[in-house]
Write a protein that holds these residues in place. Structure first.
Motif, PDB file in Angstrom:
ATOM      1  N   CYS A 132       0.303   1.555  -7.535  1.00 54.52           N
ATOM      2  CA  CYS A 132      -0.187   0.463  -8.393  1.00 54.52           C
ATOM      3  C   CYS A 132       0.531   0.470  -9.733  1.00 54.52           C
ATOM      4  O   CYS A 132       0.871  -0.596 -10.273  1.00 54.52           O
ATOM      5  CB  CYS A 132      -1.697   0.591  -8.591  1.00 54.52           C
ATOM      6  N   ALA A 133       0.765   1.661 -10.286  1.00 52.21           N
ATOM      7  CA  ALA A 133       1.499   1.752 -11.553  1.00 52.21           C
ATOM      8  C   ALA A 133       2.900   1.183 -11.386  1.00 52.21           C
ATOM      9  O   ALA A 133       3.415   0.491 -12.278  1.00 52.21           O
ATOM     10  CB  ALA A 133       1.555   3.208 -12.021  1.00 52.21           C
ATOM     11  N   ILE A 134       3.523   1.465 -10.252  1.00 53.08           N
ATOM     12  CA  ILE A 134       4.869   0.936  -9.978  1.00 53.08           C
ATOM     13  C   ILE A 134       4.812  -0.575  -9.787  1.00 53.08           C
ATOM     14  O   ILE A 134       5.642  -1.320 -10.327  1.00 53.08           O
ATOM     15  CB  ILE A 134       5.467   1.646  -8.749  1.00 53.08           C
ATOM     16  N   ALA A 135       3.796  -1.051  -9.033  1.00 49.82           N
ATOM     17  CA  ALA A 135       3.702  -2.493  -8.754  1.00 49.82           C
ATOM     18  C   ALA A 135       3.675  -3.296 -10.051  1.00 49.82           C
ATOM     19  O   ALA A 135       4.272  -4.371 -10.148  1.00 49.82           O
ATOM     20  CB  ALA A 135       2.457  -2.780  -7.926  1.00 49.82           C
TER      21      ALA A 135
ATOM     22  N   LEU B 238       6.162  -3.542  -2.508  1.00 44.76           N
ATOM     23  CA  LEU B 238       5.568  -4.494  -1.562  1.00 44.76           C
ATOM     24  C   LEU B 238       4.235  -5.016  -2.085  1.00 44.76           C
ATOM     25  O   LEU B 238       3.919  -6.203  -1.940  1.00 44.76           O
ATOM     26  CB  LEU B 238       5.405  -3.840  -0.190  1.00 44.76           C
ATOM     27  N   LEU B 239       3.446  -4.146  -2.716  1.00 44.21           N
ATOM     28  CA  LEU B 239       2.185  -4.602  -3.316  1.00 44.21           C
ATOM     29  C   LEU B 239       2.456  -5.707  -4.344  1.00 44.21           C
ATOM     30  O   LEU B 239       1.784  -6.742  -4.365  1.00 44.21           O
ATOM     31  CB  LEU B 239       1.465  -3.421  -3.973  1.00 44.21           C
ATOM     32  N   ALA B 240       3.484  -5.489  -5.174  1.00 42.74           N
ATOM     33  CA  ALA B 240       3.846  -6.510  -6.162  1.00 42.74           C
ATOM     34  C   ALA B 240       4.325  -7.785  -5.476  1.00 42.74           C
ATOM     35  O   ALA B 240       3.963  -8.902  -5.860  1.00 42.74           O
ATOM     36  CB  ALA B 240       4.943  -5.973  -7.087  1.00 42.74           C
TER      37      ALA B 240
ATOM     38  N   GLU C 297      -6.322  -4.594  -4.988  1.00 38.38           N
ATOM     39  CA  GLU C 297      -5.064  -3.846  -4.803  1.00 38.38           C
ATOM     40  C   GLU C 297      -5.219  -2.797  -3.705  1.00 38.38           C
ATOM     41  O   GLU C 297      -4.344  -2.646  -2.845  1.00 38.38           O
ATOM     42  CB  GLU C 297      -4.661  -3.162  -6.120  1.00 38.38           C
ATOM     43  N   LEU C 298      -6.329  -2.083  -3.727  1.00 37.05           N
ATOM     44  CA  LEU C 298      -6.538  -1.047  -2.705  1.00 37.05           C
ATOM     45  C   LEU C 298      -6.646  -1.666  -1.315  1.00 37.05           C
ATOM     46  O   LEU C 298      -6.085  -1.144  -0.347  1.00 37.05           O
ATOM     47  CB  LEU C 298      -7.802  -0.234  -3.023  1.00 37.05           C
ATOM     48  N   ALA C 299      -7.335  -2.805  -1.225  1.00 38.60           N
ATOM     49  CA  ALA C 299      -7.491  -3.451   0.084  1.00 38.60           C
ATOM     50  C   ALA C 299      -6.120  -3.877   0.626  1.00 38.60           C
ATOM     51  O   ALA C 299      -5.813  -3.678   1.804  1.00 38.60           O
ATOM     52  CB  ALA C 299      -8.422  -4.645  -0.043  1.00 38.60           C
ATOM     53  N   LEU C 300      -5.303  -4.443  -0.257  1.00 39.18           N
ATOM     54  CA  LEU C 300      -3.973  -4.882   0.174  1.00 39.18           C
ATOM     55  C   LEU C 300      -3.098  -3.686   0.558  1.00 39.18           C
ATOM     56  O   LEU C 300      -2.369  -3.726   1.554  1.00 39.18           O
ATOM     57  CB  LEU C 300      -3.338  -5.671  -0.979  1.00 39.18           C
ATOM     58  N   LEU C 301      -3.177  -2.606  -0.218  1.00 43.37           N
ATOM     59  CA  LEU C 301      -2.403  -1.399   0.100  1.00 43.37           C
ATOM     60  C   LEU C 301      -2.766  -0.877   1.483  1.00 43.37           C
ATOM     61  O   LEU C 301      -1.894  -0.448   2.241  1.00 43.37           O
ATOM     62  CB  LEU C 301      -2.670  -0.304  -0.937  1.00 43.37           C
ATOM     63  N   ARG C 302      -4.060  -0.941   1.824  1.00 47.34           N
ATOM     64  CA  ARG C 302      -4.505  -0.339   3.091  1.00 47.34           C
ATOM     65  C   ARG C 302      -4.303  -1.262   4.278  1.00 47.34           C
ATOM     66  O   ARG C 302      -4.560  -0.857   5.409  1.00 47.34           O
ATOM     67  CB  ARG C 302      -5.981   0.063   2.968  1.00 47.34           C
ATOM     68  N   THR C 303      -3.870  -2.493   4.056  1.00 45.92           N
ATOM     69  CA  THR C 303      -3.660  -3.410   5.186  1.00 45.92           C
ATOM     70  C   THR C 303      -2.202  -3.852   5.251  1.00 45.92           C
ATOM     71  O   THR C 303      -1.389  -3.218   5.910  1.00 45.92           O
ATOM     72  CB  THR C 303      -4.601  -4.632   5.062  1.00 45.92           C
ATOM     73  N   ARG C 304      -1.868  -4.911   4.497  1.00 48.31           N
ATOM     74  CA  ARG C 304      -0.531  -5.507   4.630  1.00 48.31           C
ATOM     75  C   ARG C 304       0.581  -4.557   4.187  1.00 48.31           C
ATOM     76  O   ARG C 304       1.626  -4.456   4.832  1.00 48.31           O
ATOM     77  CB  ARG C 304      -0.475  -6.774   3.764  1.00 48.31           C
TER      78      ARG C 304
END
Lengths: 150, 236
Positions: B3-6, B29-31, B207-214
């Motif tokens: 998240c810090a990187i995003a 990818l999160l970003a 953010e956590l939800a997106l990290l754990r899926t897509r």
């Protein structure tokens, strides 16, 4: 050959064959030159090939660059096909003309336990076995006896 | 860390992630899936995010032209001046530790406009006063062509900002729950703090939800083992 960056790193100290010069096109700038690597022999593996040594190569790898840098190139291939047109039909890849290739060996599975994209994946369990075997000479000899000399 | 990187990725930029870098890949990818949909994302050998057709040569040539806005590097040792060591610890002729080598890091620390250094181990042996061998210097004199360089250093404990004028790292934000005393105990040099230094925003539920899926699914295509374990709620 020139490489960007590098000037001021310990590569200047550790690699005396690397040279730092004033850039002839911009004399205020320092620039690093490194001698090219010229392998005597390179061994590369193709997805497919024609009998004249023309290769279909994985475009994510640097095999074509390696072949063009080396004096002798021994290529192995998953299979040999009849023509360059057939080679293109085998799958996605880049074509290296046979003029770069010294010798060709048909060897299906020749990249195992690593992968040939689109043909077979890397064998993670075997790679773990290799890493464990490489820890000492005795276990590595057993690995060689079983998989290479066996 | 992802998240810090995003939050450092800007929309519309060209962002590249190199080898052995699943945490930056996750952050980029999160970003890309949130605030940076128009970023050009390059992830080494990823089937969906690798545009090059001529091996890593084409990637390095592209980088040497200074075409990347943001890139990521790490270091076995990282020092307060932003120097990275990817070569050896101890006397170079008789090293106590041999790292894999720079592999282009002495170019990739100079040409991309901003480089984020990431390190999952924040300890006194990884964050040192002075690296034993400089694979990639944090700063260069004016007669060296260097359009880019270090921008931030992201760890599980904090984010440093690189002050180019003084060639030093300053703490910009502590991760939630980390104290200044603990951070100093885990760092091998005396810490400098940004006057505005605070606590980083914790990852949001979205953010956590997106990290754990897509993000996890996309990372699994290049780092399957990492994706299996790293996104569990207990660890991430």
């Amino acid at each position: 050959m020139p490489v960007a960056g590098h000037v001021g790193s310990d590569y200047e100290r550790l690699r005396p064959e690397f040279r730092v010069i004033s850039n002839p096109f911009a004399p205020a700038e320092r620039l690093m030159l490194v001698p090219p690597i010229r392998p005597d022999v390179s061994l590369i593996h193709a997805i497919a090939a024609t009998a004249d040594g023309t290769l279909l190569l994985d475009p994510m790898e640097d095999d074509a660059l390696l072949a063009q840098a080396s004096r002798v190139v021994v290529a192995s291939t998953e299979r040999v096909v009849g023509s360059r047109d057939e080679l293109r039909l085998v799958g996605d890849g880049m074509i290296l003309p046979g003029i770069h290739v010294t010798a060709l060996v048909e060897a299906a599975g020749g990249a195992r336990p690593t992968l040939v994209r689109g043909v077979y994946p890397a064998d993670a369990r075997h790679l773990e076995e290799y890493v464990a075997a490489a820890a000492d000479d005795a276990s590595f000899k057993r690995y060689l006896d079983r998989y290479v000399h066996g | 860390m992802a998240c810090a990187i995003a939050r450092e990725v800007r929309d519309g930029e060209t962002v590249a992630v190199g080898t052995l870098a699943p945490i930056p890949a996750s952050g980029v990818l999160l970003a890309h899936f949130t605030h940076a949909p128009r970023a050009t994302v390059v992830i080494l050998n990823h089937p969906d995010f690798w545009p090059f057709r001529n091996g890593s040569k084409e990637f390095y040539d592209y980088a040497q032209r200074g075409k990347f806005d943001l890139f990521f590097l790490s270091g076995g040792q990282i020092d307060r001046h932003g120097n990275l060591n990817l070569i050896t610890v101890g006397d170079h002729a008789r090293p106590t530790v041999r790292f894999p080598g720079g592999a282009g890091a002495a170019m990739l620390y100079y040409l991309p406009r901003r480089v984020i250094v990431f390190r999952a181990e924040h300890t006194p042996r990884s964050f040192v006063e002075r690296v034993d061998t400089v694979a990639s210097p944090g700063s260069s004199p004016p007669d060296v062509v260097r359009p880019g360089g270090p921008w931030k250093v992201v760890t599980p404990l904090c984010t440093f900002r690189f002050e180019r004028a003084q060639a030093r790292l300053v703490v910009e934000a502590l991760q939630p729950g980390v104290t200044r005393a603990e951070l100093q105990r885990q760092t091998g040099f005396a810490l400098d703090y940004d006057p505005q230094a605070g606590v980083a925003r914790a990852p949001s539920a979205d953010e956590l939800a997106l990290l754990r899926t897509r993000v996890r699914e996309a990372v699994a295509r290049i780092y399957p083992r990492y994706a299996e374990t790293a996104f569990d709620p207990s660890t991430s």
